[in-house]
Enzyme design. Structure first.
Site, PDB file in Angstrom:
ATOM      1  N   ASP A  11      -5.772 -32.689 -51.139  1.00 48.90           N
ATOM      2  CA  ASP A  11      -6.206 -31.517 -50.484  1.00 48.90           C
ATOM      3  C   ASP A  11      -5.378 -30.792 -49.294  1.00 48.90           C
ATOM      4  O   ASP A  11      -5.536 -31.432 -48.347  1.00 48.90           O
ATOM      5  CB  ASP A  11      -7.551 -31.627 -50.161  1.00 48.90           C
ATOM      6  CG  ASP A  11      -8.495 -32.297 -51.462  1.00 48.90           C
ATOM      7  OD1 ASP A  11      -8.258 -31.726 -52.707  1.00 48.90           O
ATOM      8  OD2 ASP A  11      -9.302 -33.286 -51.117  1.00 48.90           O
ATOM      9  N   ASP A 130     -16.617 -28.347 -59.612  1.00 44.33           N
ATOM     10  CA  ASP A 130     -17.175 -29.172 -58.527  1.00 44.33           C
ATOM     11  C   ASP A 130     -18.645 -29.078 -58.982  1.00 44.33           C
ATOM     12  O   ASP A 130     -19.393 -27.827 -58.942  1.00 44.33           O
ATOM     13  CB  ASP A 130     -16.890 -28.260 -57.293  1.00 44.33           C
ATOM     14  CG  ASP A 130     -15.495 -28.550 -56.865  1.00 44.33           C
ATOM     15  OD1 ASP A 130     -14.637 -29.497 -57.219  1.00 44.33           O
ATOM     16  OD2 ASP A 130     -15.025 -27.468 -56.279  1.00 44.33           O
TER      17      ASP A 130
END
Length: 252
Positions: A11, A130
């Site tokens: 990330d 998500d």
């Protein structure tokens, strides 16, 4: 039977690898190029690189950084973040990506999935989802913009729609488990496995060797993605592969 995949995730924000818990309180982990090279040496099956600030900053993924990372690794590379047009996909694929991951842009414009699949092939298009359990609505609710914006979408419905439009793979992150090291959300992946037939990548919650064994044993997933346990050296790729093989899970 296809071998199960172990996939570290980078990330990236401001050119650095970051990691948080439940998508917040991000801390600096290190340089993405150095970390990618380390995972190549460890024997990772794939690498996911997510430019987690691109969408919220309304900019495109950093192609130069993608080029640097791709020069260090020879495993399949999936890149996501800030990809909102077919031109963006082409730019990232030219920079060295094997697959592109789209999330917020796909929710805002589902036709992007179809357009990308038609131009580059289904195998190139990963739809990242998500999701967090909504007790009141009794569903896994889809979130966008790095988990900051709730939608009205049920993750199971959205997964089916994404596959129908051409997604060749789904990367599904449990926001409830993200960074908690409490184990993968088996219920989420079991439910997804009943409604879609494309490869599923489980993300969020890996904390120990048993968690990897459990998700492959009890959920119909093709890959397990993790960040914290690998970034901080709590587990290595080879340790996880050895534990999986010892339990009869086919690994590369």
């Amino acid at each position: 039977m296809l071998a199960k995949r172990l996939i570290p995730c980078l990330d990236v924000a401001d050119g650095r690898v970051k990691k948080g818990v439940n998508f917040v309180n991000l801390t600096d982990v290190g340089d993405p190029v150095e970390i990618a090279a380390a995972y190549q040496q460890q024997g990772a099956d794939e690498l996911v690189f997510l430019d987690i600030s691109a969408t919220n900053e309304q900019r495109r993924t950093m192609a130069d950084l993608v080029e640097e990372v791709s020069a260090q690794v020879f495993m399949p590379l999936t890149i996501g973040g800030g990809i909102s047009r077919v031109d963006d996909m082409q730019r990232i694929l030219k920079a060295g990506a094997d697959k592109v991951a789209i999330n917020s842009a796909a929710v805002a414009n589902p036709a992007l999935i179809k357009a990308g699949a038609e131009k580059f092939g289904n195998q190139c298009i990963v739809v990242a989802i998500d999701a967090a359990w909504d007790e009141a609505a009794q569903m896994y609710r889809v979130y966008t913009h790095g988990g900051k914006k709730a939608t009205d979408l049920d993750a199971l419905d959205w997964a089916q729609q994404a596959v129908a439009l051409g997604a060749g793979e789904l990367l599904v992150t449990s926001m409830d488990r993200d960074g908690t090291k409490a184990g993968f959300d088996l219920n989420l992946y079991q439910a997804l496995g009943e409604v879609v037939a494309v490869p599923l990548i489980a993300s969020g919650g890996a904390g120990n060797l048993a968690d990897f064994v459990e998700v492959f044993d009890q959920a119909p997933v093709d890959g397990a993605l993790a960040a914290s346990v690998f970034h901080y050296g709590e587990l290595t790729i080879s340790q996880v592969k050895q534990a999986l093989a010892a339990k009869g899970v086919i690994v590369r």
